[in-house]
Design an enzyme around this catalytic site. Structure first.
Site, PDB file in Angstrom:
ATOM      1  N   TYR A   1      30.906   2.148   6.518  1.00 22.93           N
ATOM      2  CA  TYR A   1      30.693   2.243   7.968  1.00 22.93           C
ATOM      3  C   TYR A   1      32.039   2.206   8.704  1.00 22.93           C
ATOM      4  CZ  TYR A   1      25.710   1.390   7.055  1.00 22.93           C
ATOM      5  OH  TYR A   1      24.417   1.478   6.601  1.00 22.93           O
TER       6      TYR A   1
ATOM      7  N   SER B   1      17.359   3.211  10.732  1.00 20.38           N
ATOM      8  CA  SER B   1      17.054   4.199  11.787  1.00 20.38           C
ATOM      9  C   SER B   1      15.606   4.109  12.275  1.00 20.38           C
ATOM     10  CB  SER B   1      17.387   5.613  11.314  1.00 20.38           C
ATOM     11  OG  SER B   1      18.779   5.764  11.143  1.00 20.38           O
ATOM     12  N   PRO B   2      15.174   2.919  12.708  1.00 21.48           N
ATOM     13  CA  PRO B   2      13.770   2.746  13.107  1.00 21.48           C
ATOM     14  C   PRO B   2      13.377   3.447  14.406  1.00 21.48           C
ATOM     15  CG  PRO B   2      15.038   0.744  13.526  1.00 21.48           C
ATOM     16  CD  PRO B   2      15.935   1.644  12.761  1.00 21.48           C
TER      17      PRO B   2
ATOM     18  N   GLY C   1      13.858  12.971  12.449  1.00 20.51           N
ATOM     19  CA  GLY C   1      14.549  14.027  11.714  1.00 20.51           C
ATOM     20  C   GLY C   1      15.697  13.505  10.875  1.00 20.51           C
TER      21      GLY C   1
ATOM     22  N   PHE D   1      13.710   9.220  19.344  1.00 23.36           N
ATOM     23  CA  PHE D   1      12.481   9.854  19.858  1.00 23.36           C
ATOM     24  C   PHE D   1      11.998   9.206  21.157  1.00 23.36           C
ATOM     25  CE2 PHE D   1      11.133   6.777  16.565  1.00 23.36           C
ATOM     26  CZ  PHE D   1      10.289   5.956  17.289  1.00 23.36           C
TER      27      PHE D   1
HETATM   28  N1  LIG Z   1      20.877   2.471   3.911  1.00 23.86           N
HETATM   29  C1  LIG Z   1      21.177   3.575   4.550  1.00 23.86           C
HETATM   30  O1  LIG Z   1      21.303   4.661   3.957  1.00 23.86           O
HETATM   31  C2  LIG Z   1      21.400   3.523   6.034  1.00 23.86           C
HETATM   32  C3  LIG Z   1      21.561   4.703   6.767  1.00 23.86           C
HETATM   33  C4  LIG Z   1      21.742   4.581   8.151  1.00 23.86           C
HETATM   34  C5  LIG Z   1      21.766   3.343   8.753  1.00 23.86           C
HETATM   35  N2  LIG Z   1      21.633   2.208   8.006  1.00 23.86           N
HETATM   36  C6  LIG Z   1      21.617   0.860   8.631  1.00 23.86           C
HETATM   37  O2  LIG Z   1      20.568   0.837   9.574  1.00 23.86           O
HETATM   38  C7  LIG Z   1      21.079   0.434  10.851  1.00 23.86           C
HETATM   39  C8  LIG Z   1      20.268   1.073  11.928  1.00 23.86           C
HETATM   40  O3  LIG Z   1      20.432   2.505  11.895  1.00 23.86           O
HETATM   41  P1  LIG Z   1      20.513   3.318  13.251  1.00 23.86           P
HETATM   42  O4  LIG Z   1      21.624   2.813  14.064  1.00 23.86           O
HETATM   43  O5  LIG Z   1      20.480   4.763  12.916  1.00 23.86           O
HETATM   44  O6  LIG Z   1      19.119   2.856  13.894  1.00 23.86           O
HETATM   45  P2  LIG Z   1      18.428   2.861  15.304  1.00 23.86           P
HETATM   46  O7  LIG Z   1      18.259   1.439  15.688  1.00 23.86           O
HETATM   47  O8  LIG Z   1      17.207   3.697  15.147  1.00 23.86           O
HETATM   48  O9  LIG Z   1      19.375   3.619  16.305  1.00 23.86           O
HETATM   49  C9  LIG Z   1      20.289   2.952  17.146  1.00 23.86           C
HETATM   50  C10 LIG Z   1      20.970   3.971  18.001  1.00 23.86           C
HETATM   51  O10 LIG Z   1      20.014   4.585  18.863  1.00 23.86           O
HETATM   52  C11 LIG Z   1      20.431   4.390  20.216  1.00 23.86           C
HETATM   53  N3  LIG Z   1      19.285   4.305  21.121  1.00 23.86           N
HETATM   54  C12 LIG Z   1      19.125   5.070  22.207  1.00 23.86           C
HETATM   55  N4  LIG Z   1      17.969   4.797  22.828  1.00 23.86           N
HETATM   56  C13 LIG Z   1      17.389   3.831  22.114  1.00 23.86           C
HETATM   57  C14 LIG Z   1      16.182   3.121  22.275  1.00 23.86           C
HETATM   58  N5  LIG Z   1      15.332   3.381  23.281  1.00 23.86           N
HETATM   59  N6  LIG Z   1      15.866   2.170  21.376  1.00 23.86           N
HETATM   60  C15 LIG Z   1      16.714   1.908  20.354  1.00 23.86           C
HETATM   61  N7  LIG Z   1      17.891   2.552  20.145  1.00 23.86           N
HETATM   62  C16 LIG Z   1      18.224   3.507  21.032  1.00 23.86           C
HETATM   63  C17 LIG Z   1      21.282   3.138  20.180  1.00 23.86           C
HETATM   64  O11 LIG Z   1      22.117   3.149  21.318  1.00 23.86           O
HETATM   65  P3  LIG Z   1      22.576   1.782  22.033  1.00 23.86           P
HETATM   66  O12 LIG Z   1      23.635   1.197  21.171  1.00 23.86           O
HETATM   67  O13 LIG Z   1      23.073   2.271  23.344  1.00 23.86           O
HETATM   68  O14 LIG Z   1      21.370   0.905  22.146  1.00 23.86           O
HETATM   69  C18 LIG Z   1      22.030   3.352  18.883  1.00 23.86           C
HETATM   70  O15 LIG Z   1      23.087   4.289  19.052  1.00 23.86           O
HETATM   71  C19 LIG Z   1      22.558   0.811  10.804  1.00 23.86           C
HETATM   72  O16 LIG Z   1      23.337   0.062  11.705  1.00 23.86           O
HETATM   73  C20 LIG Z   1      22.892   0.487   9.379  1.00 23.86           C
HETATM   74  O17 LIG Z   1      23.119  -0.913   9.266  1.00 23.86           O
HETATM   75  C21 LIG Z   1      21.431   2.286   6.665  1.00 23.86           C
END
Ligand SMILES: NC(=O)c1ccc[n+]([C@@H]2O[C@H](COP(=O)([O-])OP(=O)(O)OC[C@H]3O[C@@H](n4cnc5c(N)ncnc54)[C@H](OP(=O)(O)O)[C@@H]3O)[C@@H](O)[C@H]2O)c1
Length: 312
Positions: free
Chosen positions: A57, A221-222, A226, A232
């Protein structure tokens, strides 16, 4: 709605108590140092003491800036649970050889400025994996006290079973992509034996496998759809029906649409730990609120259908 106390759960078959929400650390470079100190401090104070890292990361920067900011919060190391991952050589290959795993963990410990990791995950399955090499690496890490617990990420059930045959320590976790929209592991369970796209088995009944063996599913990525396409929630152009239902249920449960999207994940009876990737305190608070509501069965199904899935 006010933030309530953070719910906890046991991680896999261990007795390690962890919050139902983990703080995803992949996007931490978006914050200034002061913001990061404030964010980490707020998370810990609100029961979010589990931090999910990976050696890749920010090219390692996320672990480094986290450690620096964490130190400034003044909280002791034992108050937090640090998880990191290794095994990806970005853009080149996956590598589960013993030497590579050991070298990666040394780097992680150095960047996180700590003597031990609470949890180490293998980031993505390596087709060239020799499970005996992984077992030897895990033994060395466990016996030296450098890693206390182990797990995997993006593994299917047979990959887990193969590795577990050789690894002594229980694999506690499988970290997988999962949201209302990206929920193929649910669709394949509904559409068994149907000539429909939802019936396509992408991950070999992984959610049932994890339940069968009392492993924790961590969801990455909850709130995304896609293949890294975006969020979403609020995306009415692509998901008008889903956003109508998110808004309707947000009003019904007196929370925000983000809380409802989180509640949809928590309502599933698998032992799920949601990894939230937000960098905003206000958004994290919404997600905590989502962990404190229990969606009606009919509402859970309504959201699933509104996301474009079907029931046969
Ligand atoms: N094991 C793997 O292969 C893998 C892959 C990817 C990620 N991960 C882990 O999973 C964690 C979460 O992944 P992710 O960051 O893609 O997940 P996420 O919680 O689905 O997405 C967060 C991103 O979405 C934005 N966002 C915009 N509107 C939102 C809303 N209404 N609600 C929530 N978020 C919103 C957030 O912005 P703001 O900051 O402005 O809120 C942030 O940039 C990562 O930090 C990492 O630790 C693991």
């Amino acid at each position: 709605m006010k933030t309530k106390q953070m719910k906890t759960m046991e991680l896999g078959t261990s007795n390690l108590q962890v919050p139902r929400i983990a703080v995803g650390c992949m996007r931490l470079t978006e914050l200034s140092e002061d913001q990061l100190v404030e964010y980490i401090n707020w998370c810990i104070t609100n029961g979010l003491n589990f931090f999910d890292h990976a050696d890749i990361y920010g090219g390692g920067a996320c672990e480094t800036i986290f450690a620096k900011a964490f130190k400034k919060t003044g909280h002791p190391r034992k108050e937090i649970i640090l998880q990191s991952k290794c095994g990806i050589v970005p853009g080149v290959m996956y590598d589960f050889d013993k030497d590579y795993i050991l070298k990666s963990v040394e780097g992680i410990l150095q960047r996180l400025d700590t003597d031990y990791l609470d949890v180490l995950l293998l980031h993505r399955p390596d087709a060239l994996m020799d499970p005996k090499e992984v077992a030897a690496a895990f033994d060395e890490l466990y016996e030296s006290g450098k890693v206390r617990h182990f797990g995997v990420s993006n593994f299917n059930p047979m990959q887990i079973a193969l590795l577990q045959k050789y690894v002594k320590q229980p694999l506690l976790v499988d970290q997988l992509q999962f949201s209302i929209v990206n929920s193929w592991m649910i669709s394949e369970g509904f559409e068994v034996n149907m000539p429909t796209d939802g019936a396509i088995m992408r991950d070999g009944s992984v959610i049932e496998y994890l339940r069968l063996y009392d492993m924790t599913m961590q969801t990455w990525s909850p709130f995304q759809y896609g293949d890294w396409e975006g969020v979403f929630i609020g995306n009415r152009e692509k998901f008008p029906e889903l956003n109508d239902v998110l808004d309707e249920l947000a009003a019904k449960y007196d929370v925000t649409p983000t809380a409802i999207a989180a509640a949809w994940i928590f309502r599933h009876p698998a032992s799920i730990q949601l990894i939230a990737g937000t960098t905003k305190i206000s958004r994290m608070q919404e997600i905590i609120n989502g962990s404190n509501i229990n969606l009606d069965r009919a509402d859970w199904y309504k959201l699933y259908m509104a996301a474009g899935h079907r029931l046969p």
